[in-house]
Design an enzyme around this catalytic site. Structure first.
Site, PDB file in Angstrom:
ATOM      1  N   ALA A  49      38.039   8.769 -33.854  1.00  0.00           N
ATOM      2  CA  ALA A  49      37.072   8.456 -32.795  1.00  0.00           C
ATOM      3  C   ALA A  49      36.896   9.656 -31.859  1.00  0.00           C
ATOM      4  O   ALA A  49      35.781   9.939 -31.389  1.00  0.00           O
ATOM      5  CB  ALA A  49      37.537   7.235 -32.005  1.00  0.00           C
ATOM      6  N   TYR A  50      37.983  10.356 -31.609  1.00  0.00           N
ATOM      7  CA  TYR A  50      37.936  11.548 -30.760  1.00  0.00           C
ATOM      8  C   TYR A  50      37.043  12.621 -31.380  1.00  0.00           C
ATOM      9  O   TYR A  50      36.182  13.198 -30.700  1.00  0.00           O
ATOM     10  CB  TYR A  50      39.354  12.075 -30.567  1.00  0.00           C
ATOM     11  N   LEU A  51      37.229  12.886 -32.666  1.00  0.00           N
ATOM     12  CA  LEU A  51      36.420  13.914 -33.327  1.00  0.00           C
ATOM     13  C   LEU A  51      34.949  13.531 -33.367  1.00  0.00           C
ATOM     14  O   LEU A  51      34.075  14.390 -33.209  1.00  0.00           O
ATOM     15  CB  LEU A  51      36.948  14.163 -34.748  1.00  0.00           C
ATOM     16  N   LYS A  87      33.630  14.079 -29.684  1.00  0.00           N
ATOM     17  CA  LYS A  87      33.424  15.496 -29.379  1.00  0.00           C
ATOM     18  C   LYS A  87      32.228  16.039 -30.152  1.00  0.00           C
ATOM     19  O   LYS A  87      31.433  16.830 -29.623  1.00  0.00           O
ATOM     20  CB  LYS A  87      34.681  16.297 -29.711  1.00  0.00           C
TER      21      LYS A  87
END
Length: 218
Positions: free
Chosen positions: A128-130, A133
């Site tokens: 989810a972070y990637l 970003k």
């Protein structure tokens, strides 16, 4: 220059604030909590308390008014869940870019992440972070009103910086001390010819200033 940093209490941001103020720049660090103010002041920056998850476009643009450059260095942090990856790593970055455009701040530098990709698949929090970003980076790259540079460091460490890096469009994976990321950001801010570039960075054997001049075509 007057430079405004979102995520002003972060580990990269505090290092960057020290470098920029030592270089004679005027720096403001946006923070979420009043109790973070003293640490930001000790780094030489002016603390500005503003929660980027709830702030309006107008509120953020007001902070950016009169700035020469903006740096997005905020992050939800490793202990946060997938929802805050979206509200901080994606939405706050989008808001900061929109506010810079509104305030007429052209120079815009983003601390992203190696592997950032809006289409990245997976169900883990890091996936989810990637995605977050990557989506934020796409939003920034679409803004013709911004002279943007996106820096995607490899695995961040708290080792002492060496001042030696590898900085390219694609470096392959590897670690890099936060000290050296901050040094790269400071150099990128002083090198407007890097506008329009998305760069990966890991530890290497090239001095920071030489690496930045190289990608800038100088």
């Amino acid at each position: 220059m007057r430079i405004v940093i979102a995520g002003g209490h972060g580990r990269i941001a505090l290092r960057l604030e020290r470098l920029l103020t030592a270089g004679g720049h005027e720096v403001a660090g946006i923070i979420r909590k009043m109790e973070q103010s003293d640490t930001v002041r000790e780094a030489g920056a002016e603390p500005v308390v503003l929660d980027m998850e709830s702030a309006s476009l107008e509120m953020v643009a007001a902070v950016l008014q009169g700035a020469d450059a903006a740096v997005f260095a905020a992050g939800a942090g490793p202990g946060s869940g997938a929802a805050r990856k979206e509200t901080v790593d994606r939405d706050a970055a989008v808001l900061f870019a929109d506010a810079a455009e509104r305030a007429g701040v052209r120079r815009f530098v983003v601390v992203s992440s190696m592997g950032a990709d809006a289409a990245h698949e997976g169900d883990e929090v890091f996936d989810a972070y990637l995605r977050a970003k990557g989506a934020a980076d796409e939003h920034v790259r679409a803004k013709a009103a911004l002279d943007w540079t996106i820096l995607r460091p490899g695995m961040l460490t708290d080792d002492a910086g060496t001042g030696l890096v590898r900085l390219e469009a694609s470096t392959g994976r590897g670690p890099i001390p936060r000290d050296d990321v901050a040094a790269l950001l400071a150099e990128l801010l002083d090198t407007p010819a890097t506008a329009g570039l998305t760069l990966e960075a890991v530890s290497g054997d090239t001095p920071v200033s030489v690496a930045v001049r190289s990608v800038a075509g100088n």
